[in-house]
Design a protein around this motif. Structure first.
Motif, short mmCIF file in Angstrom:
data_model
loop_
_atom_site.label_atom_id
_atom_site.label_comp_id
_atom_site.label_asym_id
_atom_site.label_seq_id
_atom_site.Cartn_x
_atom_site.Cartn_y
_atom_site.Cartn_z
N ARG A 1 9.60 6.90 -3.87
CA ARG A 1 10.00 6.49 -2.70
C ARG A 1 8.74 6.01 -1.83
O ARG A 1 9.05 5.07 -1.04
CB ARG A 1 10.49 7.73 -1.83
CG ARG A 1 11.41 7.14 -0.87
CD ARG A 1 12.16 8.53 -0.06
NE ARG A 1 11.29 9.59 0.48
CZ ARG A 1 11.90 10.17 1.39
NH1 ARG A 1 13.11 10.14 1.96
NH2 ARG A 1 11.07 11.12 2.05
N ALA A 2 7.64 6.52 -1.96
CA ALA A 2 6.60 5.77 -1.21
C ALA A 2 5.95 4.87 -1.77
O ALA A 2 5.14 3.97 -1.12
CB ALA A 2 5.22 6.97 -1.45
N VAL B 1 6.30 6.15 3.85
CA VAL B 1 6.54 7.60 3.93
C VAL B 1 5.26 8.34 4.25
O VAL B 1 4.35 8.24 3.39
CB VAL B 1 7.15 7.95 2.83
CG1 VAL B 1 7.74 9.47 3.02
CG2 VAL B 1 8.52 7.28 2.53
N ASP B 2 4.99 9.01 5.41
CA ASP B 2 3.89 9.87 5.44
C ASP B 2 4.04 10.89 6.47
O ASP B 2 5.15 11.14 7.14
CB ASP B 2 2.88 9.05 5.88
CG ASP B 2 1.43 9.12 5.47
OD1 ASP B 2 1.06 10.39 5.17
OD2 ASP B 2 0.46 8.09 5.46
N HIS B 3 3.11 11.92 6.54
CA HIS B 3 3.00 12.97 7.28
C HIS B 3 1.69 12.80 8.13
O HIS B 3 0.53 12.78 7.75
CB HIS B 3 3.11 14.18 6.60
CG HIS B 3 2.74 15.45 7.58
ND1 HIS B 3 3.82 16.17 8.37
CD2 HIS B 3 1.84 16.11 7.86
CE1 HIS B 3 3.29 17.17 9.20
NE2 HIS B 3 2.01 17.13 8.81
N ARG C 1 11.68 0.54 5.32
CA ARG C 1 12.20 1.97 6.22
C ARG C 1 10.72 2.48 6.36
O ARG C 1 9.72 2.60 5.63
CB ARG C 1 12.76 2.70 5.28
CG ARG C 1 14.07 2.24 4.86
CD ARG C 1 15.03 3.38 4.15
NE ARG C 1 16.21 2.83 3.47
CZ ARG C 1 17.22 3.30 2.74
NH1 ARG C 1 17.04 4.70 2.82
NH2 ARG C 1 18.25 2.85 2.37
N LEU C 2 10.74 3.20 7.47
CA LEU C 2 9.49 4.19 7.89
C LEU C 2 10.12 5.48 8.09
O LEU C 2 11.09 5.84 8.74
CB LEU C 2 9.03 3.65 9.28
CG LEU C 2 8.73 2.24 9.63
CD1 LEU C 2 8.20 2.12 10.89
CD2 LEU C 2 7.43 2.05 8.50
N TYR C 3 9.36 6.42 7.38
CA TYR C 3 9.58 7.95 7.58
C TYR C 3 8.46 8.56 8.03
O TYR C 3 7.74 8.66 7.08
CB TYR C 3 10.13 8.32 6.13
CG TYR C 3 11.47 7.83 5.43
CD1 TYR C 3 12.72 8.57 5.59
CD2 TYR C 3 11.63 6.67 4.87
CE1 TYR C 3 14.07 8.15 5.12
CE2 TYR C 3 12.81 6.22 4.28
CZ TYR C 3 13.96 7.15 4.37
OH TYR C 3 14.94 6.63 3.54
N LEU C 4 8.44 8.82 9.10
CA LEU C 4 7.05 9.57 9.46
C LEU C 4 7.35 10.86 10.19
O LEU C 4 8.24 11.08 10.90
CB LEU C 4 6.58 8.71 10.86
CG LEU C 4 5.02 9.29 11.20
CD1 LEU C 4 4.23 8.86 10.10
CD2 LEU C 4 4.65 8.55 12.40
N SER C 5 6.62 11.78 9.36
CA SER C 5 6.79 13.36 9.98
C SER C 5 5.64 13.52 10.77
O SER C 5 4.19 13.34 10.12
CB SER C 5 6.62 14.16 8.60
OG SER C 5 6.46 15.44 9.25
N ASP D 1 0.76 -1.27 -0.04
CA ASP D 1 0.10 -0.13 -0.02
C ASP D 1 0.88 1.34 -0.08
O ASP D 1 1.95 1.11 0.61
CB ASP D 1 -0.90 0.08 1.04
CG ASP D 1 -1.89 -1.17 1.18
OD1 ASP D 1 -2.26 -1.45 0.42
OD2 ASP D 1 -2.04 -1.55 2.54
N ALA D 2 0.38 2.29 -0.61
CA ALA D 2 0.84 3.47 -0.58
C ALA D 2 -0.09 4.43 -0.36
O ALA D 2 -1.23 4.52 -0.82
CB ALA D 2 1.70 3.88 -1.88
#
Length: 384
Positions: A72-73, A78-80, A191-195, A62-63
């Motif tokens: 990248r997503a 990757v999310d905010h 990877r997890l990129y969470l803003s 899922d994205a």
């Protein structure tokens, strides 16, 4: 002196406002022309932690709906998110081995440092990992098959703003868990990129400040691009380098950038591009195109490869876009055309106004002479 009535006179735009509009348009045209003269700037997947074991794979299913065109997503989560938000993403664990494999799924901490995204050892926690859960936590993946799991991230209502990093791991263990035998542990991760914060996501941005021509230990030419992250998100860099204007008019490339460079917020890191050994020393006109997700930057510099070691860094410039000049030309034509139309309209209305005034003026007001009272039908007059 005679007078005339203005009743019935056409309602025209006051002359002063027409002049102001035309001068404004001409100023815009002049500004656009100045921009053309001085030039205007235009605006890979790698694993985390250890290398995956043969046969074990992990991918994101899922994205976010708004990230359909963000490469990248499609690879990472990757999310905010605003505090108090909960999201879910599905992942798939695959097993290409000849036998079924027990797998443990969990989240752990990660950091971005030294140009790399680093998964922490074992199940080291951080804030993000404590907000993240995987269901099911354990599974047996059949030989040649796969299983699906759900990653849930629940951001607390009192979470501090900022970007955090983590990894969702799929870990397989082969061998005895207890006793004197050796247990082989292999894992693959997403990877997890969470803003975290209110409103929209922080804007990502970066500059390519210089290009440095080098020779590797085995004599291959290479280029190091200095990338500065001046945005609000970590960057995963990928891109290409092209060479033109070389000896005898040669061109070469495109050459892909080495994957795996992650630039932390506020940091400056080098992205490496290794070229073919047959590429001449130069000089060359080098143009690099770098991406992080949907964000793209281009930069140019003149470089020459040394016989060994490194050359001094060459400061970059932003290449001019051909589309920019087309857009500026079209805008200029439109503005000039509008200004010319307003000028013609202004002159025509002045002429109509003058003709109207002459037609409506009393006869005694026609070409008066100083010191004389003019005769009008039904009146008498004397010299003054």
């Amino acid at each position: 002196m005679g007078t005339y009535s203005q009743e019935g006179r056409p309602a025209f735009l006051p002359h002063i406002w027409q002049r102001i509009i035309m001068r404004f348009l001409l100023c815009i045209v002049a500004g656009v022309g100045l921009c053309v003269v001085v030039g205007m700037p235009v605006d890979a997947s790698t694993g985390t932690g250890q290398l995956p074991a043969a046969g074990l794979g992990l991918r994101l299913l899922d994205a976010p709906s708004g990230a359909a065109n963000d490469p990248r997503a499609q690879l990472y989560i990757v999310d905010h998110l605003a505090p108090g938000t909960v999201i879910q993403r599905r992942i798939e664990v695959s097993n290409g081995a000849a036998s079924s494999t027990p797998v443990v799924l969990y989240s752990a901490a990660a950091t971005v440092a030294g140009g790399s995204f680093l998964g922490a050892p074992g199940d080291t926690p951080n804030d993000l990992s404590t907000w993240t859960s995987v269901d099911p936590g354990t599974s047996t993946v059949p030989a040649g098959g796969n299983v699906t799991a759900t990653v849930t991230i629940a951001v607390p209502a009192d979470a501090a703003p900022g970007e955090q990093y983590g990894v969702v791991w799929a870990e397989a263990r082969v061998g005895p868990v207890n006793g004197g035998g050796v247990t082989q542990v292999s894992r693959v991760g997403i990877r997890l990129y969470l803003s975290v914060g209110p409103g929209g996501a922080p804007a990502a941005n970066f500059t390519v400040d210089s290009l440095t021509a080098e020779r590797t230990a085995d004599g291959r030419p290479s280029v190091l691009a200095s990338v500065h992250n001046n945005g609000g998100r970590a960057l995963d860099m990928f891109g290409t380098l092209e060479l033109s204007g070389g000896p005898g008019g040669l061109s070469a490339g495109p050459f892909p950038a080495s994957l795996g460079t992650t630039v932390a917020i506020g940091a400056t890191e080098s992205v490496t591009i290794v070229l073919d050994k047959q590429v001449p020393a130069g000089p060359w006109e080098a143009e690099i195109i770098l991406h992080s997700g949907r964000l793209e930057r281009r930069a140019q510099a003149t470089i020459t490869f040394p016989d060994a070691g490194s050359s001094p860094p060459a400061e970059t410039k932003t290449p001019e876009s051909g589309w920019l000049y087309v857009a500026v030309a079209v805008l200029t034509v439109l503005l000039l055309g509008t200004a010319a139309w307003l000028q013609l309209r202004y002159r025509r209305r002045r002429r109509i106004t003058a003709e109207y005034a002459i037609r409506t003026r009393p006869m005694g007001d026609q070409n008066p002479e100083p010191g004389r009272t003019h005769l009008v039908e039904g009146q008498t007059g004397q010299r003054s």
